[in-house]
Structure formats: structure tokens, C-alpha cells
Design an enzyme around this catalytic site. Structure first.
Site, PDB file in Angstrom:
ATOM      1  N   GLY A 221       0.811  -1.206   0.000  1.00 35.59           N
ATOM      2  CA  GLY A 221       0.000   0.000   0.000  1.00 35.59           C
ATOM      3  C   GLY A 221       0.843   1.254   0.000  1.00 35.59           C
ATOM      4  O   GLY A 221       1.984   1.259  -0.477  1.00 35.59           O
ATOM      5  N   SER A 222       0.292   2.313   0.563  1.00 37.66           N
ATOM      6  CA  SER A 222       0.929   3.625   0.502  1.00 37.66           C
ATOM      7  C   SER A 222       2.127   3.714   1.432  1.00 37.66           C
ATOM      8  O   SER A 222       2.214   3.016   2.448  1.00 37.66           O
ATOM      9  CB  SER A 222      -0.082   4.713   0.875  1.00 37.66           C
ATOM     10  OG  SER A 222      -0.373   4.665   2.263  1.00 37.66           O
ATOM     11  N   SER A 223       3.029   4.620   1.081  1.00 36.09           N
ATOM     12  CA  SER A 223       4.208   4.853   1.911  1.00 36.09           C
ATOM     13  C   SER A 223       3.811   5.406   3.275  1.00 36.09           C
ATOM     14  O   SER A 223       4.424   5.068   4.295  1.00 36.09           O
ATOM     15  CB  SER A 223       5.154   5.821   1.196  1.00 36.09           C
ATOM     16  OG  SER A 223       6.307   6.067   1.957  1.00 36.09           O
ATOM     17  N   ARG A 224       2.788   6.225   3.323  1.00 32.33           N
ATOM     18  CA  ARG A 224       2.354   6.813   4.594  1.00 32.33           C
ATOM     19  C   ARG A 224       1.917   5.728   5.580  1.00 32.33           C
ATOM     20  O   ARG A 224       2.359   5.719   6.735  1.00 32.33           O
ATOM     21  CB  ARG A 224       1.201   7.797   4.353  1.00 32.33           C
ATOM     22  CG  ARG A 224       0.735   8.510   5.624  1.00 32.33           C
ATOM     23  CD  ARG A 224      -0.405   9.461   5.338  1.00 32.33           C
ATOM     24  NE  ARG A 224      -1.584   8.758   4.836  1.00 32.33           N
ATOM     25  CZ  ARG A 224      -2.723   9.362   4.509  1.00 32.33           C
ATOM     26  NH1 ARG A 224      -2.814  10.681   4.595  1.00 32.33           N
ATOM     27  NH2 ARG A 224      -3.750   8.668   4.068  1.00 32.33           N
ATOM     28  N   THR A 225       1.078   4.813   5.121  1.00 34.74           N
ATOM     29  CA  THR A 225       0.630   3.741   6.010  1.00 34.74           C
ATOM     30  C   THR A 225       1.775   2.801   6.342  1.00 34.74           C
ATOM     31  O   THR A 225       1.922   2.353   7.483  1.00 34.74           O
ATOM     32  CB  THR A 225      -0.527   2.962   5.357  1.00 34.74           C
ATOM     33  OG1 THR A 225      -1.599   3.859   5.069  1.00 34.74           O
ATOM     34  CG2 THR A 225      -1.027   1.865   6.283  1.00 34.74           C
ATOM     35  N   GLY A 226       2.604   2.496   5.349  1.00 28.49           N
ATOM     36  CA  GLY A 226       3.744   1.616   5.591  1.00 28.49           C
ATOM     37  C   GLY A 226       4.702   2.187   6.617  1.00 28.49           C
ATOM     38  O   GLY A 226       5.212   1.461   7.487  1.00 28.49           O
ATOM     39  N   GLU A 244       5.645  -3.408   1.124  1.00 33.74           N
ATOM     40  CA  GLU A 244       5.786  -3.133  -0.309  1.00 33.74           C
ATOM     41  C   GLU A 244       4.995  -1.876  -0.580  1.00 33.74           C
ATOM     42  O   GLU A 244       3.767  -1.882  -0.525  1.00 33.74           O
ATOM     43  CB  GLU A 244       5.283  -4.322  -1.141  1.00 33.74           C
ATOM     44  CG  GLU A 244       5.716  -4.268  -2.603  1.00 33.74           C
ATOM     45  CD  GLU A 244       4.790  -3.438  -3.472  1.00 33.74           C
ATOM     46  OE1 GLU A 244       5.189  -2.307  -3.854  1.00 33.74           O
ATOM     47  OE2 GLU A 244       3.688  -3.895  -3.763  1.00 33.74           O
ATOM     48  N   CYS A 278       1.866   0.370  -8.748  1.00 32.15           N
ATOM     49  CA  CYS A 278       2.986   0.869  -7.933  1.00 32.15           C
ATOM     50  C   CYS A 278       4.177   1.260  -8.796  1.00 32.15           C
ATOM     51  O   CYS A 278       4.929   2.174  -8.451  1.00 32.15           O
ATOM     52  CB  CYS A 278       3.417  -0.193  -6.926  1.00 32.15           C
ATOM     53  SG  CYS A 278       2.132  -0.687  -5.774  1.00 32.15           S
TER      54      CYS A 278
END
EC number: 1.2.1.71
Length: 488
Positions: A221-226, A244, A278
Site C-alpha cells: 500500500g501507501s508509503s504513509r501507512t507503511g 511493499e 505501484c
């Protein structure tokens, strides 16, 4: 409505009510309540109880269940493809290829498991050195919306194959696809508790990630959530975390002979899946001068003719919608922000149908924009940067916190070798679209694109841990004792 699947039984969620919508018509496709923290805990306990028996099955027994899942997917292929298209907005031709990828993931995962995490042995003196692998236990899988069948499948299949039990939390934007996928697992005969479905939004995800009963979490998913998950798992080396995330991916164009081939490859890189892959190209680096001008003119002309429409439109469109009306509005806002800061419109991204999440391809020249935002614009908006020399192009390509994908279109192998050596990305392509990837290769990036846990063919690596053994069938004294040891 029974929306959760826990311990082999469907049950109603007790959390917040939410819906999924067709992003073009805005018709409600699915409605239900998410899982509460208590229901998440119940699912974790069910997975823990199911783990010993599942892990003790032989590899061939687990493969048999996975093969049955592939059979079920094939039997429901049309239904699943229609569901993916309707819920994500992607054209039917594309959602059908996603189902095919889900089926193919079974054999690929088995091959990967045997190659990367199977059993190996070699003689070592009077013993045998043996390498085996064990499952972690109970793992959570957080799925994205852009490939709601294939990408969660890329975690779930190798995790189950290795002997783990799974808690699947899909995107709240694609719950219907997740539900249908789990029904295929049930049809395949997966034992109760081995795979549990936890529908819900942010609160459900927070409860699952924070539950002390999980041994690992696999996220796409998103970089923010990761990044939030990475911070949450800080100081927990006992738990495996695989992230990822996305990228601000550069595609560098050298002065090639075949401009139309370059244009086609750029379109496939930037606009396929409405720019919601992505690995989609976000930045197009084009040489200054007449040749670069001609390339951009041709790219704009062809991109302006791309068919955009509903998932089931006939003839089939090249692009469907983005995932939601909210996402479409955010992308249009991002385009306005770039233009307000000095970008030049080459092809305006438009919303051709008010009230629908359809967007036409957009191309903006951001060469004059100071302090360009290093963000992933997850949609059909391509930013052009003009460069004066190849070294400058490579420097610009690497000017990002991300490191997922990078590509070069060039007739020069020497330039590709330089580009490959100096690029900082987990995927580096030459004269192929950025959105193309081999099923026999890992998939992942560096920097803000991941935490060095590549998925796809390398998913086996984070689904099991290695156990090294020295073994011999009898206990005997060595011919020569260690100095200082006396047994008589």
C-alpha cells in the site's frame, strides 16, 4: 449481513458501517460493518488454534489445498473478473488478466518455496548439515485496492504454503473482491481458522496491527501507512514485517530511432490501470532540443486519443476509472497545484463525466517548478522533466526518497549499463515498460518504497525462517578429544 469470516464461520461485523461503490456509477456494490478490536482478537485466537495442525501437514498436503484453490479460481474466473472490474473501475480485459495472475501464483509460489525455502543437506565431517524452514505462525496480510485479488494473493499463498495461518484485512474500497476470494478458499477445503477475513477500515487495521498475538504483518500500500506500521513495529524484532510501498518512478528517454515505440512504451508505463500501479512512471525525463520536442508532441497526440470508460464498456477502453471520486478530485487538485507553481500543461487531465471517477491522461512539464514535491501521484498524471545531458538525467532520476522502479529507453547498451549501475531502485528496465515484471523475479524497492523484504518470487523468504542443523544418527565420541578434557 455476515461480512467477516472467522474460525470457519461467517459472522456480522460489529464495527463501523461502510460501503464499496462502483467508481463510475457510484452504485453501492457491497455494504457491511467492519470488525471491532474484540472480533479481531477472536480471529487472532482462531488463527493461533488452527496453526499447529496446518503447520504439521506435509508440504504436499498444503499444496493440494492450494491447487484446489486454483481450480476454484478458474471455475469462478468470469465472476471474479467482473467483480474486480466493477469495484475498481479497471476494464474487464485487465481484470481478467488479474484473475489469471492469481491462478498462476500457485505454481510460482510452489517453485519459489522449493528453491528458496525448501530443504537442503550436505555431508559435513561425520554429520550432515541440514537447512530447513519453519513458518512464523500467525501473520496478518493487508491488501491494497489497485490489485485487490492478485496482490493480497501474493502474500497469502506463500504464507499458507509455508505453514502459517493468516488474517486478511483487505482495502475497505474493495471488500467484495476479498469476500469472493475467500469463498474460493473455502470451496478449496481450507481448514477452519487457517484463513480469516477481517473487513473494515482504519480502526480495524490499527487493531490488527497492534494485536500482540500476530507473529508478522505483510503489507502492500501507501508509503504513509507503511511508515506508520514500521514505527509501530519498532523495537519488536520478534515480529516479521514486510512492506511493499509505492514510488515516484522515473522513466528516462534517450534519443531513440523509433519514436512510436517509445511513445507506446511510455503510455504503457504511465497510464495503464489509470496510473494506479505501484511501478507506473510518474516522471518522464526527456532530452532538451528538437528531438525531445518531437517525442513529446507525438506522446501528447497519441495520449489524447486513448479510450477512457466504464469497466464493461464496449469496445473496451484502454483505461478505466481511478478507485474513487475522492481520489479523482485529489489528483485534479495535485495538477492544479503543479500548474500554480510553474508547471506547463502539455495535455490537461480532465474529468470527462462529472460525478464519476473517470480521468483522462494528463501530461505536465514541471522542469521549471522549484522544489518539486517528491510524492507518488497515484493516477494518470505524468510529469515531464527536460534534461541537458545523460549524467544529469541519472541524477534527476535518483532525486527521490523512493526506489521502486526506474527505466531507460535507449538504443545504447553502454548507456543502459551506466544507468543500471547508478540507478537506486529495486526494478530497473531497459526498453520495456516500467509496469512489466517477471513472475520469476522479486518485486520490491529501496528507500521509502519498502523495507528490504521483496515480494513476488522472494515472498517465500519472509514467510518462513531458516533452521540450520547438524545431524547424525548415533552419538559417539570423537577420535580425538579437545585438549584439556579427560574422560578417564
Amino acid at each position: 449481513m455476515s461480512t467477516l469470516y472467522i474460525a470457519g464461520a461467517w459472522q456480522a461485523g460489529q464495527g463501523e458501517l461502510f460501503h464499496s461503490l462502483n467508481p463510475v456509477t457510484l452504485h453501492v456494490l457491497w455494504s457491511g460493518q467492519g470488525a471491532t478490536a474484540e472480533q479481531v482478537d477472536h480471529a487472532v485466537q482462531a488463527a493461533r488454534q488452527a496453526f499447529p495442525a496446518w503447520a504439521l501437514l506435509s508440504l504436499d498436503q498444503r499444496i493440494a489445498v492450494l491447487d484446489a484453490f486454483a481450480v476454484s479460481l478458474k471455475a469462478h474466473a468470469d465472476e471474479l473478473a467482473n467483480c474486480i472490474g466493477e469495484e475498481t473501475g479497471k476494464p474487464l480485459w485487465e481484470s481478467a488478466t488479474e484473475v489469471t495472475s492469481m491462478v498462476n501464483k500457485i505454481a510460482i509460489s510452489v517453485q519459489s518455496y522449493r528453491e528458496r525455502t525448501g530443504e537442503k543437506s550436505a555431508p559435513l565431517g561425520d554429520a550432515t548439515a541440514v537447512l530447513r524452514h519453519k513458518p512464523h505462525g500467525v501473520v496478518a496480510v493487508f491488501g491494497p485496492y489497485n490489485f485487490p485479488g492478485h496482490l493480497p494473493n501474493g502474500h497469502i499463498v506463500p504464507a499458507l504454503l509455508a505453514g502459517n495461518t493468516v488474517l486478511f484485512k483487505p482495502s475497505e474500497l474493495t471488500p467484495k473482491v476479498a469476500e469472493l476470494t475467500v469463498k474460493c478458499w473455502i470451496e478449496a477445503g481450507l481448514p477452519a481458522g487457517v484463513l480469516n477475513l477481517l473487513q473494515g477500515g482504519r480502526e480495524t487495521g490499527i487493531a490488527l496491527a497492534a494485536n500482540p498475538g500476530i507473529d508478522g504483518l505483510f503489507f502492500t500500500g501507501s508509503s504513509r501507512t507503511g511508515n506508520a506500521l514500521h514505527q509501530q513495529f519498532a523495537g519488536r524484532p520478534d515480529k516479521i514485517l514486510a512492506l511493499e510501498m509505492g514510488g515516484n518512478n522515473p522513466l528516462v528517454v534517450d534519443q531513440v530511432q523509433d519514436i512510436d515505440a517509445a511513445v507506446y512504451t511510455i503510455i504503457q508505463s504511465a497510464f495503464i490501470s489509470a496510473g494506479q500501479r505501484c511501478t507506473c512512471a510518474r516522471r518522464l525525463l526527456v532530452p532538451e532540443g528538437d528531438w525531445g520536442d518531437a517525442l513529446l508532441a507525438r506522446l501528447v497526440a497519441v495520449s489524447a486519443t486513448l479510450d477512457v470508460g466504464a469497466f464493461d464498456q464496449q469496445p473496451a477502453p484502454f483505461m478505466g476509472s481511478v478507485i474513487s471520486l475522492e481520489a479523482a478530485r485529489a489528483l485534479l487538485d495535485a495538477q492544479r497545484h503543479l500548474l500554480a507553481n510553474g508547471a506547463v500543461t502539455l495535455l490537461e487531465m480532465r474529468q470527462p463525466q462529472p460525478g464519476a471517477a473517470l480521468l483522462t491522461p494528463g501530461i505536465v512539464d514541471v522542469s521549471a517548478v522549484a522544489n518539486r514535491p517528491d510524492v507518488e501521484l497515484f493516477g494518470p498524471l505524468l510529469q515531464v522533466v527536460r534534461y541537458a545531458g545523460f549524467d544529469a538525467a541519472i541524477a534527476e532520476a535518483n532525486a527521490t526518497q523512493y526506489g521502486l522502479a526506474a527505466g531507460l529507453l535507449s538504443d545504447s547498451e553502454a548507456r543502459y549499463q551506466q544507468f543500471w549501475l547508478q540507478s537506486r531502485a529495486g526494478i530497473v528496465n531497459w526498453n520495456k515498460q516500467l509496469t512489466g515484471a517477471a513472475s520469476s523475479a522479486p518485486f520490491g524497492g529501496v528507500g521509502a518504497s519498502g523495507n528490504h523484504r521483496a515480494s513476488a518470487y522472494y515472498a517465500a523468504d519472509y514467510c518462513a525462517y531458516p533452521v540450520a542443523s547438524l545431524e547424525t544418527g548415533s552419538l559417539t565420541l570423537p577420535a580425538t578429544l579437545t585438549p584439556g578434557v579427560r574422560l578417564s
